[in-house]
Design an enzyme around this catalytic site. Sequence first.
Site, mmCIF file in Angstrom:
data_model
loop_
_atom_site.group_PDB
_atom_site.id
_atom_site.type_symbol
_atom_site.label_atom_id
_atom_site.label_comp_id
_atom_site.label_asym_id
_atom_site.label_seq_id
_atom_site.Cartn_x
_atom_site.Cartn_y
_atom_site.Cartn_z
ATOM 1 N N TYR A 10 86.175 0.701 40.882
ATOM 2 C CA TYR A 10 87.549 0.556 41.368
ATOM 3 C C TYR A 10 88.029 -0.883 41.193
ATOM 4 C CZ TYR A 10 91.538 0.575 44.572
ATOM 5 O OH TYR A 10 92.787 0.448 45.124
ATOM 6 N N SER A 11 87.221 -1.845 41.601
ATOM 7 C CA SER A 11 87.595 -3.251 41.482
ATOM 8 C C SER A 11 87.797 -3.643 40.026
ATOM 9 C CB SER A 11 86.516 -4.135 42.121
ATOM 10 O OG SER A 11 86.360 -3.841 43.499
#
Length: 249
Positions: free
Chosen positions: A156-157
Amino acid sequence: MIKFDFKNRTAVVTGGARGIGRGVADRLLASGARVVIWDLLSPEPSQGLFASAPGDFAYVKVDVTSESAVAAAAEQALEVTSSVDILINAAGVTGPTKPMEEFTLQEWKRIIDINLDSIFLSSRAVIPAMKARNYGRIVSIASVAGKQGNPYMAAYSASKGAVLSLTKALALELAGTGVLVNCITPGLVQTDLLKEMSEEAIALSASKIPLNRLGKIEEVAAQILWIASEECSFVTGAAFDASGGRSSY
């Protein structure tokens, strides 16, 4: 509430069936825009583009990770409306919360496909029409995780960090065409995506917010509306913060 005038503007909102995307779609609609939602979720069936109301709203079931599906949806929208003035890239997932070494390649690719590749495909599909009219607004939803990283949320990051870089690169490519490209970096917001996160991950992220609360969909939607408006005319390649003070750059 600030009133924006989006009359005679057509907006495409990916991931607009729920969450921040739905909040933005509702605000655009209330401000006079024709709104087309591209999403696999279609809780309110539409008989066709703008069939139920003369020119206001439509759901189109689209897999925004599919090149052919996005191209077909863009062609359909342009046939009916002749223009796509605004693209809101709101489709996204958080994915599992766990150490990176436990991620499968399939899990990793799913997050990158939805959070990053969909922005590439959707933007590419509407840019030619925007350039032809010398006007366009592309707004993508990144995340504070793309700036600072979230532990146990590596995919996600990484995907949201890539959205920041894509925004800056595309903004420079389109400078001078009338098409402005920006993104917004929310912190923790009260949406259904929280269901994908562990309680520990939510608590950790919430503890980093100086305003001591989660964000609200309507707060982020209001900020996006200005970024997508004609009044935002001298800003491109920017990442607007919406993290409650967690990220002040």
